[in-house]
Design a protein around this motif. Structure first.
Motif, PDB file in Angstrom:
ATOM      1  N   SER A   8     -31.191   6.422   3.236  1.00 25.05           N
ATOM      2  CA  SER A   8     -29.842   5.911   2.973  1.00 25.05           C
ATOM      3  C   SER A   8     -29.749   5.311   1.581  1.00 25.05           C
ATOM      4  CB  SER A   8     -29.467   4.886   4.043  1.00 25.05           C
ATOM      5  OG  SER A   8     -29.573   5.475   5.311  1.00 25.05           O
ATOM      6  N   GLY A   9     -30.138   6.122   0.585  1.00 22.88           N
ATOM      7  CA  GLY A   9     -29.943   5.732  -0.804  1.00 22.88           C
ATOM      8  C   GLY A   9     -28.504   5.973  -1.197  1.00 22.88           C
ATOM      9  N   ALA A  10     -28.288   6.464  -2.415  1.00 22.94           N
ATOM     10  CA  ALA A  10     -26.932   6.607  -2.940  1.00 22.94           C
ATOM     11  C   ALA A  10     -26.081   7.543  -2.072  1.00 22.94           C
ATOM     12  CB  ALA A  10     -27.017   7.129  -4.370  1.00 22.94           C
ATOM     13  N   LEU A  11     -26.518   8.794  -1.940  1.00 19.22           N
ATOM     14  CA  LEU A  11     -25.694   9.770  -1.234  1.00 19.22           C
ATOM     15  C   LEU A  11     -25.686   9.509   0.278  1.00 19.22           C
ATOM     16  CD1 LEU A  11     -24.027  12.111  -2.306  1.00 19.22           C
ATOM     17  CD2 LEU A  11     -25.915  13.643  -1.799  1.00 19.22           C
ATOM     18  N   GLY A  12     -26.832   9.130   0.823  1.00 18.03           N
ATOM     19  CA  GLY A  12     -26.913   8.844   2.257  1.00 18.03           C
ATOM     20  C   GLY A  12     -25.992   7.700   2.649  1.00 18.03           C
ATOM     21  N   ASP A  30     -33.817   3.643   6.457  1.00 18.99           N
ATOM     22  CA  ASP A  30     -34.362   3.649   5.095  1.00 18.99           C
ATOM     23  C   ASP A  30     -35.623   2.783   5.057  1.00 18.99           C
ATOM     24  OD1 ASP A  30     -33.463   4.891   2.486  1.00 18.99           O
ATOM     25  OD2 ASP A  30     -33.887   2.869   1.798  1.00 18.99           O
ATOM     26  N   PHE A  75     -31.430  12.490   3.868  1.00 19.08           N
ATOM     27  CA  PHE A  75     -30.980  12.214   2.497  1.00 19.08           C
ATOM     28  C   PHE A  75     -32.045  11.472   1.695  1.00 19.08           C
ATOM     29  CE2 PHE A  75     -26.324  12.788   3.536  1.00 19.08           C
ATOM     30  CZ  PHE A  75     -26.093  13.732   2.553  1.00 19.08           C
ATOM     31  N   THR A  76     -33.307  11.869   1.910  1.00 17.33           N
ATOM     32  CA  THR A  76     -34.381  11.329   1.079  1.00 17.33           C
ATOM     33  C   THR A  76     -34.346  12.065  -0.261  1.00 17.33           C
ATOM     34  OG1 THR A  76     -35.825  13.059   1.882  1.00 17.33           O
ATOM     35  CG2 THR A  76     -35.894  10.948   3.072  1.00 17.33           C
ATOM     36  N   LYS A  77     -35.191  11.674  -1.194  1.00 23.09           N
ATOM     37  CA  LYS A  77     -35.485  12.561  -2.311  1.00 23.09           C
ATOM     38  C   LYS A  77     -36.362  13.675  -1.737  1.00 23.09           C
ATOM     39  CE  LYS A  77     -33.961  10.655  -6.234  1.00 23.09           C
ATOM     40  NZ  LYS A  77     -33.174  11.351  -7.257  1.00 23.09           N
ATOM     41  N   ALA A  78     -36.436  14.816  -2.433  1.00 21.16           N
ATOM     42  CA  ALA A  78     -37.159  15.974  -1.892  1.00 21.16           C
ATOM     43  C   ALA A  78     -38.597  15.622  -1.501  1.00 21.16           C
ATOM     44  CB  ALA A  78     -37.155  17.103  -2.924  1.00 21.16           C
ATOM     45  N   LEU A 101     -29.030  18.357   2.862  1.00 24.29           N
ATOM     46  CA  LEU A 101     -28.244  18.661   1.661  1.00 24.29           C
ATOM     47  C   LEU A 101     -29.021  18.282   0.399  1.00 24.29           C
ATOM     48  CD1 LEU A 101     -24.808  17.178   2.865  1.00 24.29           C
ATOM     49  CD2 LEU A 101     -25.567  19.546   3.005  1.00 24.29           C
ATOM     50  N   ASN A 103     -31.235  18.351  -2.952  1.00 23.03           N
ATOM     51  CA  ASN A 103     -31.418  19.295  -4.042  1.00 23.03           C
ATOM     52  C   ASN A 103     -32.808  19.897  -3.946  1.00 23.03           C
ATOM     53  OD1 ASN A 103     -28.953  19.237  -5.390  1.00 23.03           O
ATOM     54  ND2 ASN A 103     -29.490  17.377  -6.504  1.00 23.03           N
ATOM     55  N   TRP A 127     -20.642  16.305  -4.197  1.00 26.69           N
ATOM     56  CA  TRP A 127     -20.329  14.876  -4.261  1.00 26.69           C
ATOM     57  C   TRP A 127     -21.401  14.228  -5.133  1.00 26.69           C
ATOM     58  CZ3 TRP A 127     -16.256  12.143  -2.462  1.00 26.69           C
ATOM     59  CH2 TRP A 127     -15.478  12.710  -1.469  1.00 26.69           C
ATOM     60  N   LYS A 185     -27.293  26.089  -7.269  1.00 25.41           N
ATOM     61  CA  LYS A 185     -27.350  24.652  -7.585  1.00 25.41           C
ATOM     62  C   LYS A 185     -28.723  24.287  -8.145  1.00 25.41           C
ATOM     63  CE  LYS A 185     -25.805  20.189  -6.538  1.00 25.41           C
ATOM     64  NZ  LYS A 185     -26.184  19.118  -5.636  1.00 25.41           N
TER      65      LYS A 185
HETATM   66  P1  NAD Z   1     -31.621   7.846  -4.024  1.00 21.63           P
HETATM   67  O1  NAD Z   1     -32.653   7.747  -5.090  1.00 21.63           O
HETATM   68  O2  NAD Z   1     -30.391   7.033  -4.195  1.00 21.63           O
HETATM   69  O3  NAD Z   1     -32.273   7.447  -2.631  1.00 21.63           O
HETATM   70  C1  NAD Z   1     -33.427   8.096  -2.176  1.00 21.63           C
HETATM   71  C2  NAD Z   1     -34.349   7.043  -1.554  1.00 21.63           C
HETATM   72  O4  NAD Z   1     -34.837   6.179  -2.586  1.00 21.63           O
HETATM   73  C3  NAD Z   1     -33.645   6.150  -0.533  1.00 21.63           C
HETATM   74  O5  NAD Z   1     -34.541   5.929   0.530  1.00 21.63           O
HETATM   75  C4  NAD Z   1     -33.398   4.871  -1.307  1.00 21.63           C
HETATM   76  O6  NAD Z   1     -33.315   3.710  -0.510  1.00 21.63           O
HETATM   77  C5  NAD Z   1     -34.612   4.819  -2.206  1.00 21.63           C
HETATM   78  N1  NAD Z   1     -34.350   3.991  -3.389  1.00 21.63           N
HETATM   79  C6  NAD Z   1     -33.372   4.185  -4.315  1.00 21.63           C
HETATM   80  N2  NAD Z   1     -33.423   3.205  -5.249  1.00 21.63           N
HETATM   81  C7  NAD Z   1     -34.443   2.372  -4.874  1.00 21.63           C
HETATM   82  C8  NAD Z   1     -34.998   1.183  -5.428  1.00 21.63           C
HETATM   83  N3  NAD Z   1     -34.518   0.660  -6.563  1.00 21.63           N
HETATM   84  N4  NAD Z   1     -36.023   0.614  -4.796  1.00 21.63           N
HETATM   85  C9  NAD Z   1     -36.533   1.133  -3.652  1.00 21.63           C
HETATM   86  N5  NAD Z   1     -36.058   2.292  -3.075  1.00 21.63           N
HETATM   87  C10 NAD Z   1     -35.029   2.884  -3.691  1.00 21.63           C
HETATM   88  O7  NAD Z   1     -31.308   9.393  -3.811  1.00 21.63           O
HETATM   89  P2  NAD Z   1     -29.904  10.141  -3.743  1.00 21.63           P
HETATM   90  O8  NAD Z   1     -29.298  10.149  -5.102  1.00 21.63           O
HETATM   91  O9  NAD Z   1     -29.133   9.618  -2.614  1.00 21.63           O
HETATM   92  O10 NAD Z   1     -30.375  11.631  -3.457  1.00 21.63           O
HETATM   93  C11 NAD Z   1     -30.786  12.077  -2.166  1.00 21.63           C
HETATM   94  C12 NAD Z   1     -30.870  13.603  -2.231  1.00 21.63           C
HETATM   95  O11 NAD Z   1     -29.559  14.142  -2.452  1.00 21.63           O
HETATM   96  C13 NAD Z   1     -31.729  14.156  -3.373  1.00 21.63           C
HETATM   97  O12 NAD Z   1     -32.348  15.346  -2.997  1.00 21.63           O
HETATM   98  C14 NAD Z   1     -30.720  14.429  -4.461  1.00 21.63           C
HETATM   99  O13 NAD Z   1     -31.170  15.395  -5.402  1.00 21.63           O
HETATM  100  C15 NAD Z   1     -29.574  14.957  -3.631  1.00 21.63           C
HETATM  101  N6  NAD Z   1     -28.269  14.826  -4.285  1.00 21.63           N
HETATM  102  C16 NAD Z   1     -27.919  13.657  -4.865  1.00 21.63           C
HETATM  103  C17 NAD Z   1     -26.665  13.563  -5.464  1.00 21.63           C
HETATM  104  C18 NAD Z   1     -26.217  12.268  -6.108  1.00 21.63           C
HETATM  105  O14 NAD Z   1     -25.210  12.289  -6.819  1.00 21.63           O
HETATM  106  N7  NAD Z   1     -26.861  11.139  -5.896  1.00 21.63           N
HETATM  107  C19 NAD Z   1     -25.802  14.661  -5.460  1.00 21.63           C
HETATM  108  C20 NAD Z   1     -26.198  15.838  -4.819  1.00 21.63           C
HETATM  109  C21 NAD Z   1     -27.439  15.912  -4.230  1.00 21.63           C
END
Ligand code: NAD
Length: 308
Positions: A8-12, A30, A75-78, A101, A103, A127, A185
């Motif tokens: 549940s980072g940015a997109l989650g 998360d 919605f983790t990183k890959a 979803l 990347n 998005w 993509k």
């Molecule tokens: P994200 O980096 O926001 O989150 C991924 C994980 O990292 C989560 O568990 C989050 O809690 C953790 N995290 C983030 N910042 C942190 C910090 N400062 N300290 C500790 N943990 C941290 O990833 P995202 O951007 O949500 O991307 C998820 C997937 O979706 C990826 O495969 C990405 O390529 C893909 N995606 C993202 C976007 C986008 O705009 N963000 C768009 C399309 C696809």
């Protein structure tokens, strides 16, 4: 319908917020302690296209979840996908639908080790989202989210997810060829995303260089050659045109790999150019652009002291 966001980072967070706001029972999973604490204390604050709102939504570590979920969005990183699937195993029933979803390429092969093929839905989204800090996310754009079942008999499951996305104003679409969209993509990320990270430049700056055309064509040709061997529909000229269109829309943006390196976090390069280089080698193709870009990104991660 119990929905989990696994990662549940940015997109989650953004997707979880939209579904919760539109009446679904959503749990955020998360690993980031400060983020979990902030959401449980103050709720999740999300700015969607300049409008900020807060929702109360349960958030916990994957190991702490006790529910079995009907639908899980990963919605983790890959590079975090495999660990997340290990950690949510106890929350998956034989009917749980898993939507991916992320990347990058090849994630269905990882998910298949934990989830029956007939329950796997793959897709892409345009998005965009960023975390402003623990408990705070920005979501922008209007999608779409394009998804498709990987097992031919599961179209009804993908259509059910499309309906949920649309009720949550996430602009879902059923794709007739999600492999095509996913590879296209991946080419955007394998070109402009990787080059911006390597050159420390934004998209406009990369596209103003005298060598960008040959770099783009070199990289995308390697994706195209591998796609052909794998029997995946790929259109080189259409993909190049698509990349140019995206570049015109996002010009001053620094894409995700640049942001990852700026924050000293690992990039997803091994699931983009890295995967193309490795898979090409296995089938006797050469992919020198993808290999060198992967090596250079890893070298940059090393120089920045990024843990991988
Ligand atoms: P994200 O980096 O926001 O989150 C991924 C994980 O990292 C989560 O568990 C989050 O809690 C953790 N995290 C983030 N910042 C942190 C910090 N400062 N300290 C500790 N943990 C941290 O990833 P995202 O951007 O949500 O991307 C998820 C997937 O979706 C990826 O495969 C990405 O390529 C893909 N995606 C993202 C976007 C986008 O705009 N963000 C768009 C399309 C696809």
């Amino acid at each position: 319908m119990k929905i989990a966001i696994a990662g549940s980072g940015a997109l989650g967070s953004g997707f979880g917020f939209q579904m919760k706001k539109n009446g679904y029972e959503v749990t955020l999973l998360d690993y980031w302690d400060e983020h979990i604490a902030a959401v449980n204390k103050n709720g999740l604050t999300v700015t969607v296209n300049h409008q900020t709102e807060r929702v109360n939504i349960p958030m916990m570590k994957p190991s702490e979840a006790t529910d079995q979920f009907d639908l899980v969005f990963v919605f983790t990183k890959a590079m975090g996908l495999k660990q997340m699937l290990e950690d949510i195993g106890h929350t998956l029933s034989e009917d749980t639908i898993v939507v991916c979803l992320l990347n990058g390429l090849g994630h269905e092969n990882t998910i298949e080790k934990y989830v029956p093929r007939e329950n796997i839905i793959m897709g892409t989204t345009v998005w965009t989202a960023s975390l402003n800090g623990p408990g705070q996310t920005t979501l922008y754009g209007d999608g779409p989210v394009e998804i498709q079942n990987i097992a031919p008999e599961s179209k009804d499951k993908a259509e059910k997810v499309v309906a949920i996305l649309n009720e949550s104003h996430l602009n879902g679409h059923y794709s007739k060829d999600v492999q095509f969209t996913t590879w296209r993509k991946a080419c955007v990320n394998g070109t402009m995303n990787a080059l911006c990270a390597l050159m420390d430049a934004n998209i406009n700056e990369i596209f103003s260089t005298s060598t960008h055309q040959s770099l783009l064509k070199g990289i995308v040709s390697e994706f195209a050659a591998l796609a052909k061997v794998k029997g995946i529909h790929f259109d080189l000229e259409e993909t190049l045109e698509y990349i140019y269109n995206v570049s015109r829309k996002l010009g001053s943006h620094y894409p995700s790999m640049h942001q990852d390196l700026s924050n000293k976090r690992p990039t997803e390069i091994d699931f983009l150019n890295g995967l193309v280089a490795e898979e090409s080698r296995k089938v006797g193709l050469k992919a020198p652009y993808c290999q060198q870009i992967t090596d250079l990104i890893h070298a940059k991660e090393d120089l920045l002291g990024v843990a991988r």
